[in-house]
Each structure stands twice: as C-alpha cells, then as structure tokens.
Design a protein around this motif. Structure first.
Motif, PDB file in Angstrom:
ATOM      1  N   LEU A  85      34.630  78.329  41.359  1.00 38.17           N
ATOM      2  CA  LEU A  85      34.155  77.763  39.932  1.00 38.17           C
ATOM      3  C   LEU A  85      34.789  76.689  39.650  1.00 38.17           C
ATOM      4  O   LEU A  85      34.218  75.836  38.910  1.00 38.17           O
ATOM      5  CB  LEU A  85      34.817  78.888  38.900  1.00 38.17           C
ATOM      6  N   LYS A  86      36.075  76.109  40.231  1.00 37.81           N
ATOM      7  CA  LYS A  86      36.334  74.817  40.240  1.00 37.81           C
ATOM      8  C   LYS A  86      35.678  73.818  40.527  1.00 37.81           C
ATOM      9  O   LYS A  86      35.228  72.697  40.049  1.00 37.81           O
ATOM     10  CB  LYS A  86      37.834  74.854  40.752  1.00 37.81           C
ATOM     11  N   TYR A  87      35.113  74.158  41.818  1.00 38.63           N
ATOM     12  CA  TYR A  87      34.271  73.187  42.470  1.00 38.63           C
ATOM     13  C   TYR A  87      32.726  72.989  41.719  1.00 38.63           C
ATOM     14  O   TYR A  87      32.227  72.005  41.614  1.00 38.63           O
ATOM     15  CB  TYR A  87      33.553  73.667  43.796  1.00 38.63           C
ATOM     16  N   VAL A  88      32.292  74.163  41.269  1.00 38.58           N
ATOM     17  CA  VAL A  88      31.217  74.304  40.212  1.00 38.58           C
ATOM     18  C   VAL A  88      31.240  73.277  39.085  1.00 38.58           C
ATOM     19  O   VAL A  88      30.498  72.554  38.520  1.00 38.58           O
ATOM     20  CB  VAL A  88      30.506  75.550  39.693  1.00 38.58           C
ATOM     21  N   ASP A  89      32.595  73.367  38.657  1.00 39.47           N
ATOM     22  CA  ASP A  89      32.621  72.403  37.283  1.00 39.47           C
ATOM     23  C   ASP A  89      32.794  70.933  37.569  1.00 39.47           C
ATOM     24  O   ASP A  89      32.480  70.168  36.980  1.00 39.47           O
ATOM     25  CB  ASP A  89      34.256  72.748  36.534  1.00 39.47           C
ATOM     26  N   GLU A  90      33.453  70.695  38.938  1.00 41.08           N
ATOM     27  CA  GLU A  90      33.402  69.311  39.594  1.00 41.08           C
ATOM     28  C   GLU A  90      32.093  68.751  39.801  1.00 41.08           C
ATOM     29  O   GLU A  90      31.639  67.587  39.518  1.00 41.08           O
ATOM     30  CB  GLU A  90      34.208  69.362  40.834  1.00 41.08           C
TER      31      GLU A  90
END
Length: 341
Positions: free
Chosen positions: A68-73
């Motif tokens: 999910l951190k990658y998705v936000d990025e």
C-alpha cells in the motif's frame, strides 16, 4: 482502419490471455477489473470470484503495508512503477509467493484510471532458497561443533602435557613441555574465537591477539606495570584459519622471547604488535620491543632456538619474508601476501 483496430485488439487479447505470467487490470480501490487465465491459476480463483474481492483481501498481512505504501507513491506520481516480492492467499488458503510489477494508467486529464499488474509465481524459487538456507544453517551448526570439539581436544592435550610435566625433573625438559602447552593453547584459542564468531571462515585478529597477550602475560607471571604490551591492529582485519594459525604462533613465539629475554633483572619496557595491509596488497606484521636487543652476530638461519626456527618455518608457510633487527631493542618485520577469501 476499423479492421486494423480489430486486428490490434485481437492481438492484445491473445497476448493478454495466453501470457505465461499473470496479468491484471486493477481498480484504484484494489478491485480486480480484468485478469488473464494464468493469474486465475496462480491464485486459484475464477475471474468471476476475483471480481468480487480486492487484491488487499488476498494479500498476506505482513506484505500489505509495504504494498500500500508503493500504491500511495505511484498515485502521488513520485514513482512510475514498482516491483516487490509478496505473498497471496490462494482460494484453498495456501500461500503462493509472487513477484509483482505494477504501473498506473492515467486518463488524458492525468487522473488515475487503473493499475496494470504483472504477477509471476516464484514459489518454487522461494522454496529452493529456504532449503538452501536450512542446509547452510545445518552446515554452520556442524562447523561450529567441529571448532568447539577441536578446541576441547586441544585443551585436553594441553592438560595432559601439564599433568606429565609434574613428573619431569630436568628444568630444560620442563620448559619444553610448558612451551608446547602454550602453543597448543594459542591454537585452541583460535578455534574458540571461530566458534564464537558470526563469520565461521574468518577471525577478528585484533580481538584474538588481545586475548593471546593476556594469556601469555599470565603464563609468564608478568607485572603489566613493568612490561606494557601495545597492540595496533585494525578492527576490520579478518584472517582465515590458514593465515590466523601461523600468524598467532609467530606472535606467540616473538612475544614469548621478548618476555623471557628483553627485560632482564626487573627492567621495564614495552612490547609492540602491529598488523596492517600495505598499499602493495601485502600484510605487514611487526612485533618489537625496547629491551636489550640482540647480539651483533645474530643470524636467524643459524640460531638453535626451536621458537625462532618455528617462526622461520611459519613465515615460509605464509609465503612471506621476515627481517629481524636488534640494535635498539628487537624489531621483527614479516611481510606476507593478502589472500582474499
């Protein structure tokens, strides 16, 4: 043009559905829009079943936060794509390891449209890695046990020599036994350090030398206020077993000689031990003292001392050269090649 578009769309659909890896279009909220058959095979769901759930629902909880951190990025346009290894829960609740690569499709207005995900099953590779790790762990435990047993056996030999020395009346013979006992103890100390080390192939030689010096000072009942031993060895110097044992025995012999002969009748002084890597990719080992020095006619090749003969033989074993000076105290300088392990 319509025919060309239909042909292009047909090629895309054929490539999409027949690909050897899983491919999916995923909504911004995580729902599966379109998936190929290979992805269905990987996770064990049908297309219809996947469209009722999100990728979050089948992602292992330990991997979800990073995903999910990658998705936000990528939504914030700070990165264009991302790749990661993660785990999915299959429909039968088993776990499958995948390598996930994600890109974001945007509208002409730059608004996010959907994600394109490429998913490769890497479970076999992961299982092989786990087997290799388990095998390496077994070998590490075995090697530690070998070092431990070698150390114990050497200590037994040292103890036997100590017991036997109690029956020796001749002082010269007694000294020979005691010196042999100390040499064995030096080798045993190396195996003990390797047993305690995180790196089973190399030994921190500075730490080892410090312990060796303490052992020698105790054996010769030296007052540290009278004779100081100063060690200058970098913390990051790691030696293999094949190099550490000859070096330790050389230091043992040279320091022992200094303790026995360099400071007669209560004379105070210092012994210096230095080991460093030169620009020529050679190790330089120096053992020196500021004691009484050597006779002017000293010749290592002609000396009768077993200890110095051992030093000469160990230098040859290391493929090195040794130079001994004795004008102002004694300085022994050994140069031998650095062998990368």
């Amino acid at each position: 043009m319509e025919a060309a578009l239909r042909e292009s769309e047909q090629r895309f659909r054929s490539a999409f559905h027949q690909a050897a890896v899983g491919i999916a279009h995923v909504e911004i909220n995580g729902r599966w829009l379109l998936v190929n058959q290979r992805l269905c095979d990987i996770v064990g769901y049908t297309l219809e079943e996947l469209q009722l759930i999100t990728f979050q629902d089948i992602t292992h909880p330990d991997d979800l936060e990073a995903d999910l951190k990658y998705v936000d990025e990528i939504l914030a346009d700070r990165i264009q794509t991302y790749s990661m290894e993660k785990r999915f829960f299959r429909k039968d609740n088993s776990i499958v390891w995948v390598n996930l690569t994600v890109a974001l499709m945007r509208e002409f207005s730059t608004e996010p449209k959907y994600f394109i995900s490429v998913i490769e099953d890497i479970s076999d590779r992961k299982h092989s890695q786990e087997q290799i790790k388990a095998s390496l762990l077994e070998k590490e435990v075995l090697l530690k046990e070998i070092y431990h047993r070698v150390k114990n056996n050497l200590q037994v030999i040292s103890s036997l020599l100590n017991l036997q020395s109690g029956y020796i009346k001749d002082k010269d013979d007694l000294v020979i036994f005691q010196q042999s006992q100390q040499r064995i103890a030096s080798i045993a100390l190396i195996h003990e350090k390797l047993y305690q080390s995180q790196d089973l192939a190399r030994i921190n030689f500075r730490e080892y030398t410090q312990d060796l010096v303490v052992s020698l000072l105790t054996a010769y009942e030296v007052n540290e206020d009278a004779i100081a031993v100063k060690i200058n060895i970098d913390e990051d110097i790691l030696l293999s077993l094949d190099t550490a044992i000859p070096c330790s025995l050389i230091i043992h012999e040279l320091v022992s000689n200094s303790l026995k002969y360099a400071f007669p009748t209560g004379r105070k002084g210092s012994i210096y031990i230095e080991l460093y890597l030169s620009d020529g990719n050679n190790f330089i080992l120096k053992v020196s003292d500021d004691g009484v020095g050597l006779p002017s006619d000293f010749d290592l090749k002609k000396i009768a001392s077993l200890g110095l003969q051992l030093v000469d033989a160990l230098t040859y074993q290391l493929a090195g050269t040794i130079d001994i000076k004795g004008e102002n105290g004694v300085e022994c300088r050994l140069i031998f090649p650095f062998i990368q392990i």
